[in-house]
Design an enzyme around this catalytic site. Structure first.
Site, PDB file in Angstrom:
ATOM      1  N   LEU A 138       0.871  -1.173   0.000  1.00  0.00           N
ATOM      2  CA  LEU A 138       0.000   0.000   0.000  1.00  0.00           C
ATOM      3  C   LEU A 138       0.908   1.223   0.000  1.00  0.00           C
ATOM      4  O   LEU A 138       1.972   1.214   0.616  1.00  0.00           O
ATOM      5  CB  LEU A 138      -0.896   0.029   1.247  1.00  0.00           C
ATOM      6  CG  LEU A 138      -1.934  -1.088   1.404  1.00  0.00           C
ATOM      7  CD1 LEU A 138      -2.683  -0.907   2.724  1.00  0.00           C
ATOM      8  CD2 LEU A 138      -2.906  -1.114   0.242  1.00  0.00           C
ATOM      9  N   ASP A 139       0.492   2.291  -0.687  1.00  0.00           N
ATOM     10  CA  ASP A 139       1.268   3.534  -0.683  1.00  0.00           C
ATOM     11  C   ASP A 139       1.465   4.031   0.747  1.00  0.00           C
ATOM     12  O   ASP A 139       0.645   3.756   1.636  1.00  0.00           O
ATOM     13  CB  ASP A 139       0.539   4.638  -1.464  1.00  0.00           C
ATOM     14  CG  ASP A 139       0.424   4.339  -2.941  1.00  0.00           C
ATOM     15  OD1 ASP A 139       1.127   3.422  -3.420  1.00  0.00           O
ATOM     16  OD2 ASP A 139      -0.368   5.027  -3.603  1.00  0.00           O
ATOM     17  N   VAL A 140       2.512   4.815   0.945  1.00  0.00           N
ATOM     18  CA  VAL A 140       2.761   5.433   2.252  1.00  0.00           C
ATOM     19  C   VAL A 140       1.527   6.217   2.704  1.00  0.00           C
ATOM     20  O   VAL A 140       1.147   6.184   3.874  1.00  0.00           O
ATOM     21  CB  VAL A 140       3.990   6.364   2.189  1.00  0.00           C
ATOM     22  CG1 VAL A 140       4.112   7.185   3.474  1.00  0.00           C
ATOM     23  CG2 VAL A 140       5.259   5.551   1.968  1.00  0.00           C
TER      24      VAL A 140
END
Length: 309
Positions: A138-140
């Protein structure tokens, strides 16, 4: 810095410096050009540029870059990261915003892998050292549910499941405006944005990407949509929604309205991985996990509802 010396063979006579270094030393063309531009290449004692031509029999002295140190897992507690499920094969976590899945060049913040290591969890050793056990990311700036493999067999099975798209991944996103149609599919290839480092864009030469969505709530300025990913490209939902002129609220890098973001109190994109389901790699059972909206996203949505959006 190590200096590497070589005599230019006849087969490279007349080649550009960057091309000759690439072929003779196995460097990438861009890395060879970078060394030359920094004054790190001399031919017969005189510094040459990347586009200068080499002469057979000449001596090249090249300042070779130090090899990059491999990234390592840094055990660091991650406040707010919850364990939703754990057994001998997998750990399912609820990832908070501001946390990367694993270490990466240029990222010095907390990671899921580091948080698990700090808490004493054993994870699979497959894959690169800094991303052991990670089968998807998952993106930051994206929160929600993700799974990490603890065992080697689980790692292999889950990697294959994500690659073969047998995993169900559901996200909720608050996007600007009202998508038309309210139930639809976005199919557009995604590649790196050539003008903005770290961002992606719809590109004809990009990788195949398919996003299915359905509007759950419609307000005057934004809509809550449920998204199911058929593919898993980097920034896929953010890119596809932005490309259709409905960027995720708060996602300023992808064109979101900063005024609306401020009104909703958003400091990141409104995007949350709410549900993840897959076949358990050891038992063969279909398992499902869910994550509630974190406080910042819940507040933004309630603000929108209260104002009748």
């Amino acid at each position: 810095m190590t200096v590497r010396s070589l005599l230019v063979p006849e087969g490279l006579d007349g080649e550009r410096v960057d091309s000759a270094l690439s072929r003779a030393l196995g460097l990438s063309r861009s890395k060879a050009a970078e060394i030359a531009q920094a004054g790190g290449v001399a031919m017969d004692g005189s510094v040459v540029g990347k586009s200068d031509r080499v002469t057979s029999g000449s001596r090249l002295d090249v300042e070779m870059p130090e090899p990059e140190k491999p990234l390592e897992i840094v055990a660091e507690p991650v406040p707010g990261m919850r364990i939703l499920f754990e057994d001998e094969a997998i750990i399912v976590v609820d990832k908070p915003v501001g946390v990367a899945a694993h270490s990466a060049a240029g990222w010095h913040g907390p990671t899921v892998i580091g948080g698990l290591a700090a808490a004493g969890h054993r994870i699979a050793t497959s894959g690169a050292a800094e991303r052991q056990g990670i089968v998807h990311r998952l993106d930051v700036g994206t929160s929600g549910v993700m799974v990490v493999a603890k065992g080697e067999h689980a790692y292999s099975v889950l990697k294959r499941a994500f690659k073969q798209r047998t995993v169900s991944k559901t996200y909720h996103a608050l996007v600007q405006g009202l998508p038309d149609p309210v139930v639809g599919t976005i199919e557009a290839p995604i590649g790196r944005n050539p003008r903005r480092d770290g961002l992606y864009a719809v590109r004809s030469d990009g990788k195949h990407a398919v996003t299915h969505y359905e509007v759950l709530e419609a307000h005057r300025s934004a809509s809550l949509v449920e998204v199911n990913l058929e593919t898993g490209r980097t920034h896929q939902i953010r890119v596809h929604m932005s490309a259709t002129k409905h960027p995720c609220c708060g996602d300023l890098p992808y064109g979101a309205d900063p005024v609306l973001a401020g009104r909703l109190g958003l400091e990141r994109q409104w995007l949350h991985a709410v549900h993840l389901a897959f076949t358990h790699p050891e038992t063969g059972e279909w398992v499902e996990f869910s994550s509630d909206y974190p406080a910042d996203l819940a507040h933004a949505l309630e603000t929108l509802r209260s104002a009748q959006g």
